[in-house]
Design an enzyme around this catalytic site. Structure first.
Site, PDB file in Angstrom:
ATOM      1  CG  ASP A   1      -2.102   0.886   1.106  1.00  0.00           C
ATOM      2  OD1 ASP A   1      -2.279   1.490   0.033  1.00  0.00           O
ATOM      3  OD2 ASP A   1      -2.862   1.003   2.081  1.00  0.00           O
TER       4      ASP A   1
ATOM      5  CG  ASN B   1      -7.362  -2.317  -6.437  1.00  0.00           C
ATOM      6  OD1 ASN B   1      -6.435  -3.074  -6.171  1.00  0.00           O
ATOM      7  ND2 ASN B   1      -7.785  -1.398  -5.560  1.00  0.00           N
TER       8      ASN B   1
HETATM    9  C1  FPP Z   1      -1.975   0.168  -3.384  1.00  0.00           C
HETATM   10  O1  FPP Z   1      -1.493   1.482  -3.310  1.00  0.00           O
HETATM   11  C2  FPP Z   1      -1.377  -0.507  -4.524  1.00  0.00           C
HETATM   12  C3  FPP Z   1      -2.058  -1.073  -5.558  1.00  0.00           C
HETATM   13  C4  FPP Z   1      -3.524  -1.071  -5.643  1.00  0.00           C
HETATM   14  C5  FPP Z   1      -1.359  -1.684  -6.686  1.00  0.00           C
HETATM   15  C6  FPP Z   1      -0.141  -2.478  -6.317  1.00  0.00           C
HETATM   16  C7  FPP Z   1       0.613  -2.753  -7.537  1.00  0.00           C
HETATM   17  C8  FPP Z   1       1.966  -2.806  -7.619  1.00  0.00           C
HETATM   18  C9  FPP Z   1       2.885  -2.692  -6.484  1.00  0.00           C
HETATM   19  C10 FPP Z   1       2.640  -3.003  -8.923  1.00  0.00           C
HETATM   20  C11 FPP Z   1       2.073  -4.057  -9.760  1.00  0.00           C
HETATM   21  C12 FPP Z   1       2.551  -5.389  -9.440  1.00  0.00           C
HETATM   22  C13 FPP Z   1       2.354  -6.422 -10.268  1.00  0.00           C
HETATM   23  C14 FPP Z   1       2.728  -7.778  -9.851  1.00  0.00           C
HETATM   24  C15 FPP Z   1       1.790  -6.242 -11.606  1.00  0.00           C
HETATM   25  P1  FPP Z   1      -2.512   2.685  -3.476  1.00  0.00           P
HETATM   26  O2  FPP Z   1      -2.572   3.047  -4.924  1.00  0.00           O
HETATM   27  O3  FPP Z   1      -3.826   2.337  -2.875  1.00  0.00           O
HETATM   28  O4  FPP Z   1      -1.779   3.797  -2.664  1.00  0.00           O
HETATM   29  P2  FPP Z   1      -2.465   4.997  -1.849  1.00  0.00           P
HETATM   30  O5  FPP Z   1      -3.242   4.360  -0.725  1.00  0.00           O
HETATM   31  O6  FPP Z   1      -1.305   5.797  -1.367  1.00  0.00           O
HETATM   32  O7  FPP Z   1      -3.332   5.747  -2.813  1.00  0.00           O
END
Ligand code: FPP
Length: 251
Positions: free
Chosen positions: A29, A77
């Site tokens: 996250d 998502n």
């Molecule tokens: C959460 O951070 C992260 C995600 C929803 C996506 C995670 C994806 C990756 C680390 C890269 C992709 C990996 C693969 C294997 C394809 P957030 O966007 O919710 O962060 P925030 O809470 O700060 O907005």
């Protein structure tokens, strides 16, 4: 069973005995916040997050962690803006290209957790091919992609119904989950200062130890993984039972 492993700490020169979990799961996250703090689009955070993901997975492998699960994309998502969803799909394609190229070097079995139905036929075929081609390896990387814990339990129950099972047991559910080839996670690490499970490994986390850090995922380092494992090593796992201490046993 978790193994015991000694890590020579570069910084302190001391050797600390750590219990290496057999299975670590990561809720990655904070990519969006990391990008925002740099006045960059959220996609930039995911891209950096994907680089860190590869590095952390490799490091956990070096430590002897046999099963790793990452929460890369949840069933919820899809609600994100289209360009963000597309960027994560591209990162999935990139991850697969690299995984195919490094298969023999990394020797890790990749398993995608979640239904592949919403993906394009091309993406789906590549996901299935990566699962097939890597199936000879023992070490497991579960990539939760289009994954939801409740969905997974419902999916397992529906599979059981299709098989004609009339009495459901915990063992039958466990053996029909997407994670059926991995033991339940010993340790679940969540970054970015959030203290939620967010529909991740709902069934499997019944007795997992949790480790929360304020670090945003793109800032995660090997030292942060060491810190999580050190915290885990100091925990006493009782699984609802009682652990008799030496002093208690004397009386
Ligand atoms: C959460 O951070 C992260 C995600 C929803 C996506 C995670 C994806 C990756 C680390 C890269 C992709 C990996 C693969 C294997 C394809 P957030 O966007 O919710 O962060 P925030 O809470 O700060 O907005």
């Amino acid at each position: 069973m978790a193994s015991i492993f000694s890590i020579k700490k570069k910084s302190s020169k001391t050797t600390r005995e750590l219990h290496i979990p057999e299975h670590i799961a990561f809720i990655m996250d904070g990519n969006g916040r990391w990008a925002k703090s740099r006045s960059m689009p959220r996609e930039y955070g995911h891209s950096k997050g994907a680089d860190v993901f590869r590095d952390i997975i490799r490091y956990c492998g070096e430590l002897g962690v046999k099963h790793i699960t990452v929460y890369a994309f949840s069933t919820e998502n899809w609600k994100r803006p289209e360009n963000e969803v597309n960027a994560i799909m591209k990162l999935l394609a990139k991850f697969m290209d690299e995984a195919f190229a490094d298969l023999e070097k990394e020797k890790v079995r990749v398993i995608f957790l979640g239904s592949k139905e919403p993906f394009s036929a091309e993406l789906r075929e590549r996901m299935e091919k990566l699962e097939r081609d890597s199936s000879v390896y023992e070490r497991i990387l579960n990539v939760a992609f289009n994954y939801g814990g409740r969905d997974e339990i419902v999916h397992a129950c529906n599979e059981l119904i299709k098989e004609g099972v009339t009495t459901i047991t915990p063992e039958l559910i466990s053996s029909h989950l997407y994670t059926r080839l991995s033991p339940d996670p010993d340790l679940i690490v969540r970054t970015a200062g959030e203290y939620r499970i967010s529909n991740f490994l709902m069934w499997q986390s019944a007795y997992s130890e949790f480790y929360f850090t304020d670090k945003l995922w793109p800032d995660m380092t090997h030292e942060d993984v060491d810190a999580a494992i050190a915290a885990y090593s100091g925990r006493e796992r009782r699984y609802g039972g009682v652990v008799e201490k030496k002093e208690d046993a004397k009386s």
